[in-house]
Motif scaffolding. Structure first.
Motif, PDB file in Angstrom:
ATOM      1  N   SER A   3       0.864  -1.191   0.000  1.00 51.48           N
ATOM      2  CA  SER A   3       0.000   0.000   0.000  1.00 51.48           C
ATOM      3  C   SER A   3       0.893   1.230   0.000  1.00 51.48           C
ATOM      4  CB  SER A   3      -0.920   0.005   1.214  1.00 51.48           C
ATOM      5  OG  SER A   3      -0.162   0.185   2.384  1.00 51.48           O
ATOM      6  N   LYS A   4       0.566   2.102  -0.893  1.00 49.72           N
ATOM      7  CA  LYS A   4       1.356   3.334  -0.980  1.00 49.72           C
ATOM      8  C   LYS A   4       0.605   4.428  -0.223  1.00 49.72           C
ATOM      9  CE  LYS A   4       3.571   2.474  -5.365  1.00 49.72           C
ATOM     10  NZ  LYS A   4       3.864   2.995  -6.690  1.00 49.72           N
ATOM     11  N   ALA A   5       1.233   4.936   0.769  1.00 48.10           N
ATOM     12  CA  ALA A   5       0.618   6.014   1.547  1.00 48.10           C
ATOM     13  C   ALA A   5       0.923   7.340   0.855  1.00 48.10           C
ATOM     14  CB  ALA A   5       1.163   6.018   2.963  1.00 48.10           C
ATOM     15  N   ARG A   6      -0.121   8.098   0.661  1.00 53.87           N
ATOM     16  CA  ARG A   6       0.070   9.403   0.042  1.00 53.87           C
ATOM     17  C   ARG A   6       0.387  10.418   1.126  1.00 53.87           C
ATOM     18  NH1 ARG A   6      -4.547  10.640  -4.402  1.00 53.87           N
ATOM     19  NH2 ARG A   6      -3.442   9.749  -6.144  1.00 53.87           N
ATOM     20  N   LYS A   7       1.411  11.189   0.871  1.00 51.89           N
ATOM     21  CA  LYS A   7       1.738  12.257   1.797  1.00 51.89           C
ATOM     22  C   LYS A   7       0.878  13.466   1.466  1.00 51.89           C
ATOM     23  CE  LYS A   7       6.476  11.018   2.770  1.00 51.89           C
ATOM     24  NZ  LYS A   7       7.851  11.479   2.794  1.00 51.89           N
ATOM     25  N   ARG A   8       0.319  14.025   2.476  1.00 54.38           N
ATOM     26  CA  ARG A   8      -0.519  15.188   2.270  1.00 54.38           C
ATOM     27  C   ARG A   8       0.366  16.406   2.043  1.00 54.38           C
ATOM     28  NH1 ARG A   8      -5.756  16.925   5.716  1.00 54.38           N
ATOM     29  NH2 ARG A   8      -6.422  18.521   4.261  1.00 54.38           N
ATOM     30  N   VAL A   9       0.086  17.122   0.963  1.00 52.16           N
ATOM     31  CA  VAL A   9       0.881  18.289   0.624  1.00 52.16           C
ATOM     32  C   VAL A   9       0.365  19.477   1.431  1.00 52.16           C
ATOM     33  CG1 VAL A   9       1.560  19.846  -1.235  1.00 52.16           C
ATOM     34  CG2 VAL A   9       1.260  17.409  -1.692  1.00 52.16           C
ATOM     35  N   VAL A  10       1.254  20.132   2.131  1.00 54.59           N
ATOM     36  CA  VAL A  10       0.882  21.295   2.916  1.00 54.59           C
ATOM     37  C   VAL A  10       1.119  22.524   2.046  1.00 54.59           C
ATOM     38  CG1 VAL A  10       1.350  22.634   4.993  1.00 54.59           C
ATOM     39  CG2 VAL A  10       1.503  20.135   5.043  1.00 54.59           C
ATOM     40  N   LEU A  11       0.051  23.250   1.805  1.00 58.81           N
ATOM     41  CA  LEU A  11       0.143  24.447   0.978  1.00 58.81           C
ATOM     42  C   LEU A  11       0.615  25.625   1.822  1.00 58.81           C
ATOM     43  CD1 LEU A  11      -3.194  24.098  -0.989  1.00 58.81           C
ATOM     44  CD2 LEU A  11      -0.905  23.532  -1.781  1.00 58.81           C
ATOM     45  N   PRO A  12       1.338  26.548   1.203  1.00 56.25           N
ATOM     46  CA  PRO A  12       1.769  27.726   1.954  1.00 56.25           C
ATOM     47  C   PRO A  12       0.558  28.587   2.318  1.00 56.25           C
ATOM     48  CG  PRO A  12       2.336  27.954  -0.361  1.00 56.25           C
ATOM     49  CD  PRO A  12       1.803  26.564  -0.179  1.00 56.25           C
ATOM     50  N   THR A  13       0.691  29.358   3.366  1.00 52.84           N
ATOM     51  CA  THR A  13      -0.418  30.211   3.784  1.00 52.84           C
ATOM     52  C   THR A  13      -0.623  31.324   2.773  1.00 52.84           C
ATOM     53  OG1 THR A  13       1.053  31.580   5.086  1.00 52.84           O
ATOM     54  CG2 THR A  13      -0.041  29.775   6.236  1.00 52.84           C
ATOM     55  N   ARG A  14      -1.847  31.751   2.671  1.00 52.56           N
ATOM     56  CA  ARG A  14      -2.197  32.804   1.716  1.00 52.56           C
ATOM     57  C   ARG A  14      -1.669  34.140   2.230  1.00 52.56           C
ATOM     58  NH1 ARG A  14      -8.283  33.078   0.070  1.00 52.56           N
ATOM     59  NH2 ARG A  14      -7.617  31.191  -0.982  1.00 52.56           N
ATOM     60  N   PRO A  15      -1.055  34.933   1.356  1.00 50.77           N
ATOM     61  CA  PRO A  15      -0.542  36.232   1.812  1.00 50.77           C
ATOM     62  C   PRO A  15      -1.687  37.183   2.127  1.00 50.77           C
ATOM     63  CG  PRO A  15      -0.261  36.015  -0.552  1.00 50.77           C
ATOM     64  CD  PRO A  15      -0.761  34.693  -0.051  1.00 50.77           C
ATOM     65  N   ALA A  16      -1.398  38.154   2.971  1.00 48.89           N
ATOM     66  CA  ALA A  16      -2.400  39.154   3.328  1.00 48.89           C
ATOM     67  C   ALA A  16      -2.692  40.025   2.109  1.00 48.89           C
ATOM     68  CB  ALA A  16      -1.883  40.013   4.478  1.00 48.89           C
ATOM     69  N   PRO A  17      -3.936  40.477   1.962  1.00 45.45           N
ATOM     70  CA  PRO A  17      -4.247  41.348   0.818  1.00 45.45           C
ATOM     71  C   PRO A  17      -3.497  42.668   0.952  1.00 45.45           C
ATOM     72  CG  PRO A  17      -6.127  41.187   2.302  1.00 45.45           C
ATOM     73  CD  PRO A  17      -5.091  40.228   2.799  1.00 45.45           C
ATOM     74  N   PRO A  18      -3.227  43.321  -0.174  1.00 48.28           N
ATOM     75  CA  PRO A  18      -2.467  44.577  -0.109  1.00 48.28           C
ATOM     76  C   PRO A  18      -3.307  45.686   0.525  1.00 48.28           C
ATOM     77  CG  PRO A  18      -3.213  44.166  -2.344  1.00 48.28           C
ATOM     78  CD  PRO A  18      -3.556  42.949  -1.543  1.00 48.28           C
ATOM     79  N   THR A  19      -2.618  46.631   1.102  1.00 48.68           N
ATOM     80  CA  THR A  19      -3.292  47.788   1.691  1.00 48.68           C
ATOM     81  C   THR A  19      -3.661  48.762   0.580  1.00 48.68           C
ATOM     82  OG1 THR A  19      -1.240  48.996   1.997  1.00 48.68           O
ATOM     83  CG2 THR A  19      -1.948  47.551   3.814  1.00 48.68           C
ATOM     84  N   VAL A  20      -4.485  49.728   0.910  1.00 43.43           N
ATOM     85  CA  VAL A  20      -4.883  50.740  -0.078  1.00 43.43           C
ATOM     86  C   VAL A  20      -3.657  51.502  -0.552  1.00 43.43           C
ATOM     87  CG1 VAL A  20      -6.252  52.842  -0.404  1.00 43.43           C
ATOM     88  CG2 VAL A  20      -7.192  50.936   0.907  1.00 43.43           C
ATOM     89  N   GLU A  21      -2.762  51.811   0.372  1.00 43.33           N
ATOM     90  CA  GLU A  21      -1.554  52.548  -0.003  1.00 43.33           C
ATOM     91  C   GLU A  21      -0.713  51.749  -0.993  1.00 43.33           C
ATOM     92  OE1 GLU A  21      -2.407  52.057   3.286  1.00 43.33           O
ATOM     93  OE2 GLU A  21      -3.253  54.053   3.581  1.00 43.33           O
TER      94      GLU A  21
END
Length: 127
Positions: A3-21
């Motif tokens: 049985s081949k165990a699949r490793k769960r891929v950890v995605l990077p966290t989403r960056p914060a949205p840019p500020t108005v400036e």
């Protein structure tokens, strides 16, 4: 068996949205040749917002007449589409009601069939 165990891929966290400036800085620093801004050059924006001077009142009346005709035609098509949408919605509602009725009937038949089979004497081959 392997049985081949699949490793769960950890995605990077989403960056914060840019500020108005940051957004304003990006927009102000964009080149005039930037594809996002080529269709909205300052000149074309001025043309859009600037009131048009009426040179020929007859041409303006004709333009308004054609615009009114277009509006009336679109409004008529919209009313037809609205009627068709109401009709299709009612057909869908009726189909849903019919489906619910059929499901109830099938459940009742299955229940009656299960009760009927439990009432039958079992046939034993030992007898």
């Amino acid at each position: 068996m392997t049985s081949k165990a699949r490793k769960r891929v950890v995605l990077p966290t989403r960056p914060a949205p840019p500020t108005v400036e940051q957004i304003l800085e990006d927009v102000q620093g964009a080149l005039p040749s930037d594809p996002v801004f080529t269709s909205f050059t300052p000149q074309s924006l001025e043309e859009i917002s600037a009131p048009q001077e009426i040179e020929d009142p007859e041409a303006e009346r004709e333009r308004q007449y054609q615009q009114s005709r277009s509006y009336v035609a679109m409004n008529h098509r919209l009313q037809l589409a609205c009627g068709l949408l109401k009709q299709k919605c009612e057909e869908l509602r009726q189909a849903g009601d019919n489906l619910e009725q059929d499901i109830l009937e099938m459940k009742q038949r299955a229940l009656l069939g299960a009760q009927g089979s439990s009432c039958l004497p079992s046939m034993d081959s030992s007898g």
